[in-house]
Design an enzyme around this catalytic site. Structure first.
Site, PDB file in Angstrom:
ATOM      1  N   LYS A  81      23.849  27.845 -10.653  1.00 18.45           N
ATOM      2  CA  LYS A  81      22.478  28.268 -10.951  1.00 18.45           C
ATOM      3  C   LYS A  81      21.582  27.052 -10.768  1.00 18.45           C
ATOM      4  O   LYS A  81      21.969  25.931 -11.161  1.00 18.45           O
ATOM      5  CB  LYS A  81      22.426  28.792 -12.390  1.00 18.45           C
ATOM      6  CG  LYS A  81      21.061  29.331 -12.807  1.00 18.45           C
ATOM      7  CD  LYS A  81      21.118  29.930 -14.218  1.00 18.45           C
ATOM      8  CE  LYS A  81      19.797  30.554 -14.648  1.00 18.45           C
ATOM      9  NZ  LYS A  81      19.874  31.175 -15.990  1.00 18.45           N
ATOM     10  N   SER A 136      18.179  35.927 -16.348  1.00 23.99           N
ATOM     11  CA  SER A 136      17.614  35.058 -15.342  1.00 23.99           C
ATOM     12  C   SER A 136      18.649  34.568 -14.316  1.00 23.99           C
ATOM     13  O   SER A 136      18.262  34.103 -13.235  1.00 23.99           O
ATOM     14  CB  SER A 136      16.966  33.832 -15.998  1.00 23.99           C
ATOM     15  OG  SER A 136      17.923  33.082 -16.717  1.00 23.99           O
ATOM     16  N   SER A 188      20.928  35.985 -20.346  1.00 24.18           N
ATOM     17  CA  SER A 188      20.851  35.721 -18.907  1.00 24.18           C
ATOM     18  C   SER A 188      22.165  35.549 -18.168  1.00 24.18           C
ATOM     19  O   SER A 188      22.158  35.494 -16.936  1.00 24.18           O
ATOM     20  CB  SER A 188      19.991  34.488 -18.649  1.00 24.18           C
ATOM     21  OG  SER A 188      18.645  34.853 -18.747  1.00 24.18           O
TER      22      SER A 188
END
Ligand code: GLN
Length: 483
Positions: free
Chosen positions: A75, A150, A174
């Site tokens: 990420k 997210s 997330s």
């Protein structure tokens, strides 16, 4: 080659069926073929091939670990030495990290091959990946739908097999929410289990990194390499890391599952309730028993979170001022103009909304009414979990109120978007570990089961998820066009 678990690939690498360079090349090709998913912000092709070569050398010498030579991605919230680390924001579009996050460092040492950096909601604020400066990510199960957020790039990349596995972070859901919407396995560890050093802070008392994978077994392997005490993170837990694979096959007979009645109340949609019912029946077949529990303060989780998380974000994001690093506006008239325009031009709408909410909640006249009150509610929620987990071994619930929603559908209504995390947020407030496991489909879209455990019981969660995955095949299904 790409359609395999970490242990299968590790075996293939050891048997010389393929090399890490070949495997990495295969993933790089897939990433190019499926650019339209927008899962990656940066692809580090050259670096990946070098890492793969080094992994092949390690394999040849016989000193490889399970992750050596396995292509994965991070990420874009994790700092990566010499590689752009944007956090999904225009603010950091020009930021090349001067060091590695501890998680990245550990995975590099294990010999994992980094393919690149994955798309995400700006500063991890969002539940749909639509707040990213780099545009929305598409859900591989239906490209008109969001992948969740997210960590939407991580979830989409793993589901579409553009990486064997990925890192994610979870402040209010997330890891688990996008895992559920993309039909993969996600684990949010106990707060403090995985180092936050070099992981760009959103809400420091809630943020936690974890694995996003195609199975519980893979999650165990990835967590093994990510977890552990880090003197560079003052909230890192100084607790030994167990062997997460050792007990993964332990039979589930005698397990007591708590079902909080507040999570199964009228608000739960009938299709989602049916998926959960089938999953829980499967656990009963595996020898578990079920008990209804009550957690009366769960309904306060979203309001408490949306005071605490913005308050912490407003403090954390104050460092992005156009002076030290990040975006700087053109020709500032004076210092105030530099601050105002740099922040005004580089932060997106949702990030600005959070900063405004947070500074308001922390301001002199309102601190007691909002921030202090929210902290008290947080304690009540933790007490609810403590009591529940003294009566049952684990708690199960939905992960999300619905399957993946349409791109654009909830962007106009922030409250609607915030409700996407209604089943996940309370767990972050309590700091507990929880998993999202694929448990069925509704109209062709994946739905997840959430498994919540007591502090530092990641091994138990992995065991419970793995046994279910031995008995079902939801986690093995692959979206059409991405086989
Ligand atoms: N959707 C929640 C938020 O926007 C949670 C995000 C997260 O876990 N990073 O704050």
């Amino acid at each position: 080659m790409h359609n395999k678990t970490i242990s299968q690939l590790a075996q293939g690498l050891r048997n010389r069926e393929f090399s890490s360079v070949e495997l990495t090349q295969a993933f790089l090709t897939r990433i190019k073929q499926h650019q339209d998913l927008n899962a990656y912000i940066t692809v580090t092709e050259e670096q990946a091939l070098q890492a793969a070569q080094a992994a092949d050398a390690r394999l040849a010498q016989g000193d490889a670990e399970l992750l050596t030579g396995i292509p994965m991605a991070h990420k874009d919230i994790f700092c990566t030495l010499g590689v752009k680390t944007s956090c999904g924001s225009k603010m950091l579009d020009n930021f090349i990290a001067p060091y590695n996050a501890t998680v990245v460092e550990k995975l590099n040492q294990a010999g994992a091959v980094m393919l690149g950096k994955l798309n995400m909601d700006e500063f991890a604020m969002g539940s749909s990946n639509e707040t990213s400066f780099y545009g929305a990510v598409k859900n591989p199960w239906d490209t008109g739908k969001v992948p969740g957020g997210s960590s939407g790039g991580s979830a989409a990349a793993v589901a579409a097999q553009l990486a064997v596995c990925a890192t994610g972070t979870d402040t209010g859901g997330s890891i688990r929410q996008p895992a559920a919407l993309c039909g993969i396995t996600g684990l949010k560890p106990t707060y403090g289990r995985v180092s936050r050093f070099g992981m760009i802070a959103y809400a420091s008392s809630l943020d936690q990194g974890g694995p996003m994978t195609r199975s519980a077994e893979d999650a165990a392997i990835l967590l093994q390499a990510m977890a552990g005490f880090d003197p560079k993170d003052s909230t890192s837990a100084n607790q030994p890391v167990p062997d997460y694979l050792a007990d993964i096959n332990q039979p589930l007979a005698g397990l007591t599952i708590g079902l909080p009645k507040e999570f199964f109340a009228e608000g739960l949609n009938a299709d989602m309730a049916a998926v959960l019912e089938t999953a829980i029946a499967e656990y009963q077949k595996l020898g578990a028993s079920v008990k209804e529990i009550s957690m009366p303060n769960l309904n306060l989780a979203i309001p408490a979170y949306y005071v605490i998380a913005p308050a912490e974000c407003s403090a954390n994001l104050s460092r992005f001022d156009g002076v030290r690093f990040g975006y700087r506006c053109e020709n500032p008239a004076d210092l105030t103009d530099l601050y105002v325009r740099s922040r005004g031009e580089a932060f997106g709408k949702e990030v600005k909304r959070r900063i405004l909410m947070g500074t308001y909640a922390l301001s002199a006249g309102y601190y007691d009414a909002y921030y202090l009150k929210a902290q008290k509610v947080r304690r009540l929620i933790s007490e609810d979990f403590k009591k529940a987990l003294s009566e049952v071994d684990v708690i199960m619930s939905p992960v999300t109120p619905s399957t993946a929603f349409g791109i654009g559908e909830k962007m106009a209504d922030p409250i609607e978007m915030y409700l996407a995390d209604i089943y996940t947020i309370a767990i972050n407030l309590a700091g507990l570990p929880a998993m999202s496991v694929p448990a069925g489909f509704i109209n062709g879209l994946p739905a997840g089961l959430q498994i919540i455990g007591n502090y530092f019981q990641e091994a138990k969660l992995l065991n419970i998820a793995h046994c279910y995955q031995q008995a079902t095949d939801w986690h093995t299904l692959i979206p059409k066009n991405f086989e």
